[in-house]
Design a protein around this motif. Structure first.
Motif, PDB file in Angstrom:
ATOM      1  N   ALA A 497       0.794  -1.289   0.015  1.00  0.00           N
ATOM      2  CA  ALA A 497      -0.030  -0.085  -0.049  1.00  0.00           C
ATOM      3  C   ALA A 497       0.969   1.141  -0.035  1.00  0.00           C
ATOM      4  O   ALA A 497       0.393   2.051  -0.900  1.00  0.00           O
ATOM      5  CB  ALA A 497      -0.851  -0.062   1.092  1.00  0.00           C
ATOM      6  N   ALA A 498       1.791   1.451   0.567  1.00  0.00           N
ATOM      7  CA  ALA A 498       2.790   2.399   0.850  1.00  0.00           C
ATOM      8  C   ALA A 498       3.598   2.513  -0.713  1.00  0.00           C
ATOM      9  O   ALA A 498       3.855   3.838  -1.131  1.00  0.00           O
ATOM     10  CB  ALA A 498       3.862   2.201   1.839  1.00  0.00           C
ATOM     11  N   PHE A 499       3.819   1.530  -1.095  1.00  0.00           N
ATOM     12  CA  PHE A 499       4.539   1.725  -2.586  1.00  0.00           C
ATOM     13  C   PHE A 499       3.520   2.514  -3.536  1.00  0.00           C
ATOM     14  O   PHE A 499       4.110   3.032  -4.383  1.00  0.00           O
ATOM     15  CB  PHE A 499       4.967   0.297  -3.190  1.00  0.00           C
ATOM     16  CG  PHE A 499       5.823   0.584  -4.442  1.00  0.00           C
ATOM     17  CD1 PHE A 499       7.074   0.865  -4.322  1.00  0.00           C
ATOM     18  CD2 PHE A 499       5.099   0.139  -5.614  1.00  0.00           C
ATOM     19  CE1 PHE A 499       7.737   1.023  -5.777  1.00  0.00           C
ATOM     20  CE2 PHE A 499       5.682   0.034  -6.772  1.00  0.00           C
ATOM     21  CZ  PHE A 499       6.996   0.578  -6.941  1.00  0.00           C
ATOM     22  N   GLY A 514      -2.983  13.014   4.667  1.00  0.00           N
ATOM     23  CA  GLY A 514      -2.948  11.665   4.781  1.00  0.00           C
ATOM     24  C   GLY A 514      -2.331  10.979   6.121  1.00  0.00           C
ATOM     25  O   GLY A 514      -2.811   9.985   6.513  1.00  0.00           O
ATOM     26  N   VAL A 515      -1.370  11.895   6.668  1.00  0.00           N
ATOM     27  CA  VAL A 515      -0.901  11.182   7.856  1.00  0.00           C
ATOM     28  C   VAL A 515      -1.708  11.292   9.109  1.00  0.00           C
ATOM     29  O   VAL A 515      -2.019  10.523   9.778  1.00  0.00           O
ATOM     30  CB  VAL A 515       0.498  12.371   8.482  1.00  0.00           C
ATOM     31  CG1 VAL A 515       0.774  12.216   9.901  1.00  0.00           C
ATOM     32  CG2 VAL A 515       1.546  12.099   7.598  1.00  0.00           C
ATOM     33  N   MET A 516      -2.625  12.581   9.028  1.00  0.00           N
ATOM     34  CA  MET A 516      -3.854  12.792  10.044  1.00  0.00           C
ATOM     35  C   MET A 516      -4.732  11.461   9.747  1.00  0.00           C
ATOM     36  O   MET A 516      -5.202  10.930  11.020  1.00  0.00           O
ATOM     37  CB  MET A 516      -4.296  13.948   9.908  1.00  0.00           C
ATOM     38  CG  MET A 516      -3.511  15.085  10.155  1.00  0.00           C
ATOM     39  SD  MET A 516      -4.245  16.736   9.986  1.00  0.00           S
ATOM     40  CE  MET A 516      -5.758  16.696  11.342  1.00  0.00           C
ATOM     41  N   ALA A 517      -5.296  11.220   8.622  1.00  0.00           N
ATOM     42  CA  ALA A 517      -6.192  10.226   8.261  1.00  0.00           C
ATOM     43  C   ALA A 517      -5.567   8.778   8.733  1.00  0.00           C
ATOM     44  O   ALA A 517      -6.459   7.957   9.183  1.00  0.00           O
ATOM     45  CB  ALA A 517      -6.467  10.074   6.780  1.00  0.00           C
ATOM     46  N   VAL A 537       0.537   1.254   9.758  1.00  0.00           N
ATOM     47  CA  VAL A 537       1.751   2.236  10.194  1.00  0.00           C
ATOM     48  C   VAL A 537       2.986   2.549   9.242  1.00  0.00           C
ATOM     49  O   VAL A 537       3.379   3.212   9.016  1.00  0.00           O
ATOM     50  CB  VAL A 537       2.340   1.415  11.646  1.00  0.00           C
ATOM     51  CG1 VAL A 537       3.877   1.863  11.767  1.00  0.00           C
ATOM     52  CG2 VAL A 537       1.501   1.844  12.686  1.00  0.00           C
ATOM     53  N   MET A 538       2.921   1.347   8.277  1.00  0.00           N
ATOM     54  CA  MET A 538       3.749   1.409   7.014  1.00  0.00           C
ATOM     55  C   MET A 538       3.624   2.408   6.221  1.00  0.00           C
ATOM     56  O   MET A 538       4.611   3.232   6.134  1.00  0.00           O
ATOM     57  CB  MET A 538       3.720   0.103   6.383  1.00  0.00           C
ATOM     58  CG  MET A 538       4.637  -0.298   5.341  1.00  0.00           C
ATOM     59  SD  MET A 538       6.452   0.070   6.112  1.00  0.00           S
ATOM     60  CE  MET A 538       7.169  -1.453   5.046  1.00  0.00           C
ATOM     61  N   PRO A 539       2.334   2.638   5.708  1.00  0.00           N
ATOM     62  CA  PRO A 539       2.180   3.900   4.857  1.00  0.00           C
ATOM     63  C   PRO A 539       2.437   5.174   5.644  1.00  0.00           C
ATOM     64  O   PRO A 539       2.981   6.228   5.390  1.00  0.00           O
ATOM     65  CB  PRO A 539       0.911   3.721   4.240  1.00  0.00           C
ATOM     66  CG  PRO A 539       0.117   2.907   5.104  1.00  0.00           C
ATOM     67  CD  PRO A 539       1.186   1.936   5.539  1.00  0.00           C
ATOM     68  N   LEU A 540       2.093   5.118   6.894  1.00  0.00           N
ATOM     69  CA  LEU A 540       2.009   6.409   7.884  1.00  0.00           C
ATOM     70  C   LEU A 540       3.661   6.783   7.971  1.00  0.00           C
ATOM     71  O   LEU A 540       3.958   8.057   7.589  1.00  0.00           O
ATOM     72  CB  LEU A 540       1.471   6.300   9.273  1.00  0.00           C
ATOM     73  CG  LEU A 540       1.505   7.347  10.164  1.00  0.00           C
ATOM     74  CD1 LEU A 540       1.012   8.577   9.814  1.00  0.00           C
ATOM     75  CD2 LEU A 540       1.349   6.649  11.486  1.00  0.00           C
ATOM     76  N   GLU A 555      11.496   3.290  -3.288  1.00  0.00           N
ATOM     77  CA  GLU A 555      12.155   1.895  -3.141  1.00  0.00           C
ATOM     78  C   GLU A 555      12.979   1.932  -2.133  1.00  0.00           C
ATOM     79  O   GLU A 555      13.205   0.702  -1.084  1.00  0.00           O
ATOM     80  CB  GLU A 555      12.901   1.727  -4.470  1.00  0.00           C
ATOM     81  CG  GLU A 555      11.843   1.481  -5.659  1.00  0.00           C
ATOM     82  CD  GLU A 555      11.487   2.692  -6.326  1.00  0.00           C
ATOM     83  OE1 GLU A 555      12.086   3.815  -5.842  1.00  0.00           O
ATOM     84  OE2 GLU A 555      11.025   2.670  -7.351  1.00  0.00           O
ATOM     85  N   SER A 556      14.116   2.887  -1.949  1.00  0.00           N
ATOM     86  CA  SER A 556      14.939   2.592  -0.856  1.00  0.00           C
ATOM     87  C   SER A 556      14.412   2.740   0.608  1.00  0.00           C
ATOM     88  O   SER A 556      14.372   2.203   1.523  1.00  0.00           O
ATOM     89  CB  SER A 556      16.019   3.921  -0.712  1.00  0.00           C
ATOM     90  OG  SER A 556      15.499   5.051  -0.987  1.00  0.00           O
ATOM     91  N   LEU A 557      13.257   3.739   0.758  1.00  0.00           N
ATOM     92  CA  LEU A 557      12.319   3.944   1.941  1.00  0.00           C
ATOM     93  C   LEU A 557      11.754   2.705   2.287  1.00  0.00           C
ATOM     94  O   LEU A 557      11.744   2.177   3.386  1.00  0.00           O
ATOM     95  CB  LEU A 557      11.220   4.986   1.884  1.00  0.00           C
ATOM     96  CG  LEU A 557      11.993   6.426   1.954  1.00  0.00           C
ATOM     97  CD1 LEU A 557      10.714   7.499   1.621  1.00  0.00           C
ATOM     98  CD2 LEU A 557      12.495   6.574   3.167  1.00  0.00           C
ATOM     99  N   LEU A 558      11.206   2.143   1.444  1.00  0.00           N
ATOM    100  CA  LEU A 558      10.452   0.741   1.715  1.00  0.00           C
ATOM    101  C   LEU A 558      11.337  -0.305   2.036  1.00  0.00           C
ATOM    102  O   LEU A 558      10.866  -1.176   2.861  1.00  0.00           O
ATOM    103  CB  LEU A 558       9.459   0.269   0.553  1.00  0.00           C
ATOM    104  CG  LEU A 558       8.328   1.075   0.080  1.00  0.00           C
ATOM    105  CD1 LEU A 558       7.677   0.732  -1.066  1.00  0.00           C
ATOM    106  CD2 LEU A 558       7.383   0.922   1.347  1.00  0.00           C
TER     107      LEU A 558
END
Length: 750
Positions: A497-499, A514-517, A537-540, A555-558
């Protein structure tokens, strides 16, 4: 309730030992309903996180706004506690989160300092939350605040400014929480009383089954919790009256079961659940008082304050188990009004007959030959009527007590003894306290996870110690395995979902929204299943990373986030199996000994207060003057002794649940002893009339009873042999003697 032989009873309890606290991997996929009031908490948490970011973006100081969000964790603590208690406890949490963020900021930029700082914060937070018996989320949010602070750019501000910003964010979250909860100030009391009523209904339904001891203890625990929260919230009207009568309902259910040998009618549990629904939703009439029962046409029944139908719609005792709960408008009970009046009259008639049986009568109509002939059909019919009268009398008392729940007056609530924080800390930080090994295990696991992540060359290694701390928050190996499965599955799905979210370039304002939601969704869904929290938590975290450092590769963040999380989960799971895996099992005998000692102290206190019957001379004026202070001192002493028994029973049950999820058979082996200690403790706490009557005839002294229970406590620890099954020091009350003998039989033999 009927009792058989003690050894047979112990073996029956051993074979039928419920595993209420045991979890399995299958439970990792169970989805529960979020607790009441979670929506308000989710909204407040989202605002506490998003508004500092909005202010930072408006002032072109987004990094400083992100620093202030570290204090937003204050809003999620003690969600079920009273408004007044949160007003005092949350400032302490705010200071703790600010201190954790400051320690993380001081250690930032150096891998070794980062590992040591996170481990130190994890140790201190874990030992304090465990010692204070704090509910979830425990130490994990404090560890998150420290770990995130280690990765913020060091040049955004000096240490004092960053500490002040974190404390300001915590203060803002505190104000939001207090303001947002003030409109529902009695909400915690309502929900606590509703949970206690549901627990009483479950206890009534499960009498006579293998779940009896578990549900009875759960009801006692929920009643205690409701009394504490109501004492802190100080509500008035019918809610306070219902809370004041909870323990009386508990006593009446136990009395009915003991006198009749069978569970109460199903209508008792139905009515208690109806009360619970009405209390939880606020649908009760505070103006309703004694002697006022509103029928379908708003009529009154004379004498309603003294009959079993007082205070609620008629006919509820005759509903079947499959019948739906009564609606607030009373339409479901209108057709049963006549049946209820007849049932109430019958109960009153039988109760009057039971009282008349004990009054002196004139010459008997039975002739002497008939009396000399021994038991015959007439004697059997008399015995049957005697049993029926006892059953009817017990039923009448239970019916009146449950019906009186709706009365807003008549019972003055007694404030329970609430242990001060310093006493909790002193007790929780003893050398035998399990808080020390739990905290040491979390400290070592977070340090190892951080060092391994740093050695692996991960750009943002702070999520490894956070993942390890989240696994070890549950303390036992079986629950840690369940949480690990949930976090792994949630993290894997959240990475997808985060990607998909990060492939689309979003402006900063969209990222903040998006962070608040996501923050609101996490607080709403995480209690339902930990996997939902890990998924969100992952997409947050990815959005927060984009806010703090825009332009980074998705990609590097994930990859960094996945490696961090999986590494931390593995380290935390390994630590739960390798480092002190049987903490609760080893401390279970000490919890039993503390509980037995507290029961003996309460019984000795009751014996010291009892006086032998006999004529008393008129008190002198000086005696009358000093009577009230002595009575107040006696009440305080008894209240403290009762609180000690309740606290040790609760701690004993918590240790047993923890041991049930550890390797080994300590929980199964000690289950009969735990049950026997509960039964004896609740019997003394109830102070039945038979026990009070037997106290003056006791052969022993209060000091002798303390020594007797002290010997039994030493036997629980394995330091000495248990005492005799039938000691002469105990009051001659048969139920007390039976329960004491059962506890001695279940104790470990040297």
């Amino acid at each position: 309730m009927a009792h058989g032989g003690h050894s047979a009873w112990v073996e029956l309890v051993r074979r039928g030992a419920p595993v209420s606290g045991r979890v399995s991997l299958r439970g990792a996929f169970t989805v529960r309903r979020p607790p009441p009031g979670r929506g308000r908490l989710a909204l407040i948490s989202a605002l506490a996180t998003g508004i500092p970011l909005i202010v930072g973006e408006l002032t072109d100081q987004l990094a400083l706004g992100l620093t202030a969000t570290l204090g937003a964790v204050t809003a999620i603590y003690y969600p079920r506690s009273s408004w007044r208690y949160r007003a005092r406890a949350l400032p302490v949490v705010a200071v703790g989160s600010a201190a954790a963020g400051t320690v993380g900021a001081l250690a930032g930029g150096n891998p070794w300092r980062t590992a040591i700082a996170v481990a130190a914060v994890a140790f201190v937070a874990t030992v304090l939350f465990a010692a204070l018996l704090a509910p979830p989320p425990g130490a994990v949010p404090i560890v998150v605040a420290c770990a995130v602070a280690t990765q913020l750019p060091p040049g955004i501000a000096n240490i004092g400014t960053r500490a002040g910003l974190t404390l300001a964010g915590a203060a803002f979250a505190y104000l939001l929480t207090m303001i947002g909860s003030r409109g529902d100030q009695t909400g915690p009391s309502r929900r606590a009383v509703a949970e206690a009523l549901k627990a009483l209904a479950t206890m009534s339904d499960t009498v006579g089954t293998k779940q009896t001891e578990v549900t009875r203890h759960d009801a006692e625990r929920e009643i205690r919790r409701a009394e504490v929260i109501v004492a802190r919230d100080r509500p008035g009207g019918a809610l306070a009256a219902i809370a004041a009568r909870l323990r009386r309902v508990f006593t009446r259910i136990v009395d009915y079961t003991a006198l009749t040998g069978r569970p109460p009618p199903a209508s008792v549990a139905l009515r208690l659940r109806d009360y619970a629904a009405d209390v939880a939703s606020g649908r009760y009439d505070p103006r309703r008082g004694p002697g006022r029962v509103r029928g379908p046409a708003g009529s009154r029944r004379p004498g309603g304050g003294h009959g079993p139908g007082a205070g609620q719609g008629p006919g509820w005792w005759w509903r079947r188990r499959s019948a739906p709960p009564a609606q607030p408008d009373g339409t479901s009970t209108a057709a049963l009004a006549t049946a209820w009046v007849g049932a109430a009259s019958r109960a009153n008639l039988l109760a009057d007959r039971a009282e008349a049986r004990n009054r002196p009568v004139g010459r008997s109509r039975t002739s002497s030959p008939s009396r000399a002939a021994g038991p015959g059909p007439r004697h059997s019919r008399s015995a049957a009527r005697h049993r029926q009268d006892h059953t009817s009398w017990a039923w009448h008392r239970l019916a009146v007590t449950v019906a009186d729940l709706a009365h807003p007056t008549g019972v003055r609530p007694l404030a329970p003894i609430i242990a001060p924080t310093r006493d909790l800390l002193a007790d929780g930080l003893r050398p035998r306290s399990p808080a020390w090994p739990w905290a040491t295990r979390c400290c070592l696991a977070t340090a190892v996870a951080a060092l391994l992540a740093i050695a692996a060359g991960v750009d943002r290694p702070y999520w490894a110690p956070v993942a390890a701390a989240s696994v070890l928050e549950v303390r036992t190996a079986r629950v840690a395995g369940q949480h690990t499965v949930q976090h792994m599955l949630g993290t894997a799905l959240g990475a997808l979902a985060a990607f998909a979210l990060l492939t689309v370039p979003l402006p900063v304002w969209s990222l903040i929204v998006g962070v608040m939601a996501l923050q609101a969704a996490i607080e709403l869904l995480n209690p339902a299943n930990g996997g939902f929290g890990a998924l969100l938590v992952m997409p947050l975290t990815m959005l927060v990373a984009q806010v703090s450092g825009p332009g980074q590769s998705a990609e590097s963040l994930l990859v960094s986030r996945l490696v961090d999380t999986l590494l931390g989960l593995v380290v935390g799971l390994a630590a739960s199996f390798l480092l002190w895996p049987r903490v609760a099992g080893h401390r279970l005998p000490y919890a039993l000994a503390d509980c037995v000692g507290a029961i003996g102290a309460l019984l000795a206190n009751l014996l010291a207060e009892a006086s032998p019957p006999g004529p008393r001379s008129a008190p002198r004026s000086t005696e009358r003057v000093g009577r009230e202070p002595r009575r107040a001192q006696r009440d305080r002493r008894r209240g403290a002794a009762r609180h000690h028994v309740e606290a040790t029973l609760e701690w004993l049950s918590e240790m047993h649940v923890e041991a049930d999820n550890e390797p080994g058979e300590a929980a199964q082996a000690t289950w009969p002893t735990v049950v026997a200690a509960r039964r004896l403790g609740y019997l003394v706490l109830l102070e039945p009339p038979g026990l009070r009557d037997a106290l003056p005839a006791t052969a022993g002294t209060p000091e002798g009873i303390r020594l007797l229970f002290g010997q039994l406590a030493a036997g629980m620890r394995g330091d000495a042999s248990p005492p005799l099954r039938e000691p002469v020091q105990l009051p001659p009350f048969p139920p007390l003697l039976r329960e004491f003998a059962a506890l001695v039989d279940s104790a470990p033999q040297r």
